[in-house]
Design an enzyme around this catalytic site. Structure first.
Site, PDB file in Angstrom:
ATOM      1  N   SER A  39      27.335  34.307  17.985  1.00 34.19           N
ATOM      2  CA  SER A  39      28.140  35.057  18.955  1.00 34.19           C
ATOM      3  C   SER A  39      28.158  34.419  20.339  1.00 34.19           C
ATOM      4  O   SER A  39      29.121  34.584  21.095  1.00 34.19           O
ATOM      5  CB  SER A  39      27.622  36.493  19.058  1.00 34.19           C
ATOM      6  OG  SER A  39      26.300  36.526  19.566  1.00 34.19           O
TER       7      SER A  39
ATOM      8  N   TRP B 195      25.971  46.498  23.013  1.00 37.21           N
ATOM      9  CA  TRP B 195      25.133  46.696  24.201  1.00 37.21           C
ATOM     10  C   TRP B 195      25.824  46.220  25.475  1.00 37.21           C
ATOM     11  O   TRP B 195      25.367  46.539  26.576  1.00 37.21           O
ATOM     12  CB  TRP B 195      23.816  45.906  24.060  1.00 37.21           C
ATOM     13  CG  TRP B 195      24.034  44.416  24.123  1.00 37.21           C
ATOM     14  CD1 TRP B 195      24.226  43.564  23.077  1.00 37.21           C
ATOM     15  CD2 TRP B 195      24.127  43.602  25.307  1.00 37.21           C
ATOM     16  NE1 TRP B 195      24.436  42.281  23.509  1.00 37.21           N
ATOM     17  CE2 TRP B 195      24.374  42.271  24.888  1.00 37.21           C
ATOM     18  CE3 TRP B 195      24.015  43.872  26.672  1.00 37.21           C
ATOM     19  CZ2 TRP B 195      24.519  41.222  25.784  1.00 37.21           C
ATOM     20  CZ3 TRP B 195      24.162  42.804  27.573  1.00 37.21           C
ATOM     21  CH2 TRP B 195      24.414  41.499  27.120  1.00 37.21           C
TER      22      TRP B 195
ATOM     23  N   THR C  22      24.066  41.988  15.021  1.00 32.92           N
ATOM     24  CA  THR C  22      24.251  41.123  16.184  1.00 32.92           C
ATOM     25  C   THR C  22      24.793  41.918  17.365  1.00 32.92           C
ATOM     26  O   THR C  22      25.760  42.669  17.239  1.00 32.92           O
ATOM     27  CB  THR C  22      25.250  40.003  15.833  1.00 32.92           C
ATOM     28  OG1 THR C  22      24.789  39.311  14.661  1.00 32.92           O
ATOM     29  CG2 THR C  22      25.398  39.029  16.983  1.00 32.92           C
ATOM     30  N   GLU C  23      24.142  41.755  18.517  1.00 35.87           N
ATOM     31  CA  GLU C  23      24.560  42.387  19.778  1.00 35.87           C
ATOM     32  C   GLU C  23      24.606  43.917  19.690  1.00 35.87           C
ATOM     33  O   GLU C  23      25.342  44.560  20.440  1.00 35.87           O
ATOM     34  CB  GLU C  23      25.927  41.849  20.246  1.00 35.87           C
ATOM     35  CG  GLU C  23      26.107  40.337  20.149  1.00 35.87           C
ATOM     36  CD  GLU C  23      25.169  39.535  21.061  1.00 35.87           C
ATOM     37  OE1 GLU C  23      24.364  40.155  21.760  1.00 35.87           O
ATOM     38  OE2 GLU C  23      25.257  38.294  21.052  1.00 35.87           O
ATOM     39  N   LEU C  24      23.831  44.491  18.769  1.00 32.61           N
ATOM     40  CA  LEU C  24      23.820  45.943  18.525  1.00 32.61           C
ATOM     41  C   LEU C  24      25.205  46.474  18.160  1.00 32.61           C
ATOM     42  O   LEU C  24      25.495  47.661  18.349  1.00 32.61           O
ATOM     43  CB  LEU C  24      23.265  46.715  19.725  1.00 32.61           C
ATOM     44  CG  LEU C  24      21.764  46.555  20.012  1.00 32.61           C
ATOM     45  CD1 LEU C  24      21.375  47.388  21.236  1.00 32.61           C
ATOM     46  CD2 LEU C  24      20.902  46.966  18.813  1.00 32.61           C
TER      47      LEU C  24
END
Length: 403
Positions: free
Chosen positions: A348, A300, A146-148
């Site tokens: 998230s 990111w 999730t979200e890198l």
């Protein structure tokens, strides 16, 4: 031959409906079905359907020389089944070409890797089962958190689950003088290879494409080609990672984003020594140059490339801690309705809406939020969480009465 790895994140959260204090204990359904359906159908028409058709056209035109990769959140796939089966079918056609890779991630697009190894593994396995169900038994081999979000410890968990590679951000404070255009290794489990996003070239497409104040506006295919040609021949892979909604939603059709993407593969293949590969192909063909040390999680997001977009203030930390206090009892109760809401409450985005950053990053946060303020997002979420706790207690009482 060097290669470009195009990866698209495809995600939509289940947004909460306005949930007042007086709804606690009285209304046990939290999701804004009207808003979620409207967003899905709008983005389907602007992005998913036209872009899927374009990618299929490009794959067929270039006879497999052009390849892309997707990561679908479980919340997105659930909404496809509910609101957009036509979009799901178009993704299934793409994957069936054999030139599209699908990655693993957490089912609820959650931050569980930061809090619970057990919950993280449960969500990853649930997501893998969903991919296998919807894509004819397809089993992902590469992971995208999730979200890198990535750290040495997260990479270790991913390696222990059997994945051969992971994608993350090519954060400057981690790389230093190094280039993101190589394959690296996890510092704890060197068998796990790490692909890093080239955020400058990725963000030129994803964020700056239609920005008329940008010094390089407008971005043309010719200009983009002129930027990648001088990259040293020793750097084997250019990772272009971005949200799929870049095409048609964040960058509207009128900006020329679809024409840019339609022309790019032909220009790359005919004018450069780059080809296109999926992450699995890159990891199979390119040897890692060294381990990469990431002791603290990166992502990111924003200038800092850290966790502060989701866990950067007291509101977010309070909501996050309160949520994961419930983990063990939710798993023990194993109630399908509770598990569904538990998955969706971990997404998230709920914590992103509570972000109190301002200035340039704040504009991005407010763009994605359905709330007027971060405080509204927090209050709404905590009201829902209070009712969720009541449901857990009722379920416990119910089970204790059963002999």
């Amino acid at each position: 031959m060097r290669t470009i790895c195009f990866y698209f994140q495809v995600h939509q959260p289940y947004r909460l409906k306005p949930y007042r204090f007086f709804d606690i204990g009285d209304d046990h359904y939290y999701w804004d079905d009207f808003l979620n359906r409207n967003v899905m159908r709008r983005v389907a028409q602007k992005c998913y359907l036209p872009m899927n058709a374009l990618l299929l056209e490009l794959i067929e035109k270039h006879q497999g020389a052009f390849k892309v990769t997707f990561s679908f959140s479980g919340t997105y796939l659930d909404q496809l089944e509910a609101y957009a089966p036509d979009v799901l079918e178009s993704f299934q056609r793409l994957v069936a070409t054999g030139h599209v890779e699908v990655l693993s991630e957490t089912y609820g697009h959650s931050l569980a890797a930061l809090k619970s190894k057990e919950e993280f593994a449960r969500m990853v396995n649930q997501h893998k089962e969903k991919i296998q169900k919807l894509f004819n038994g397809y089993t992902p081999k590469v992971f995208r958190n999730t979200e890198l979000i990535y750290s040495d410890q997260i990479g270790e968990m991913v390696a222990d689950m059997g994945y051969k590679g992971i994608l993350t951000e090519g954060a400057k404070h981690v790389l230093g003088w190094k280039s993101p255009n190589y394959v690296y290794q996890n510092s704890i489990k060197p068998e796990l290879k790490v692909l890093l996003k080239n955020f400058l070239l990725s963000d030129d497409i994803a964020f700056r494409f239609s920005n008329k104040t940008w010094k390089d506006y407008p971005l043309t295919v010719e200009k983009f080609i002129s930027w990648i040609k001088p990259i040293p021949a020793s750097e084997p892979v250019l990772n272009l990672f971005m949200d799929y909604e870049t095409f048609g939603e964040h960058q509207w059709k009128e900006t020329g984003i679809f024409e840019f993407m339609r022309a790019l593969p032909e220009a790359v293949l005919s004018q450069t020594n780059y080809g296109f590969s999926t992450p699995s192909e890159v990891l199979n063909q390119v040897e890692p140059v060294s381990p990469i040390q990431v002791p603290y999680p990166i992502s990111w997001a924003d200038e800092e490339r850290d966790l502060t977009a989701w866990l950067g203030n007291d509101l977010q930390d309070e909501a996050f801690d309160r949520l994961y206090e419930l983990e063990k009892i939710v798993r023990k109760l194993d109630d399908p309705d509770l598990i569904r809401d538990w998955n969706y409450l971990q997404t998230s985005d709920h914590f992103y809406y509570m972000c109190t950053k301002f200035f340039s990053d704040g504009d991005i946060h407010s763009y994605f939020s359905p709330y007027d303020t971060p405080y509204d997002a927090f209050i709404n979420y905590m009201n829902v969480l209070s009712d969720f706790v009541l449901r857990i207690k009722e379920k416990q009482k119910e089970l204790e009465l059963i002999p």
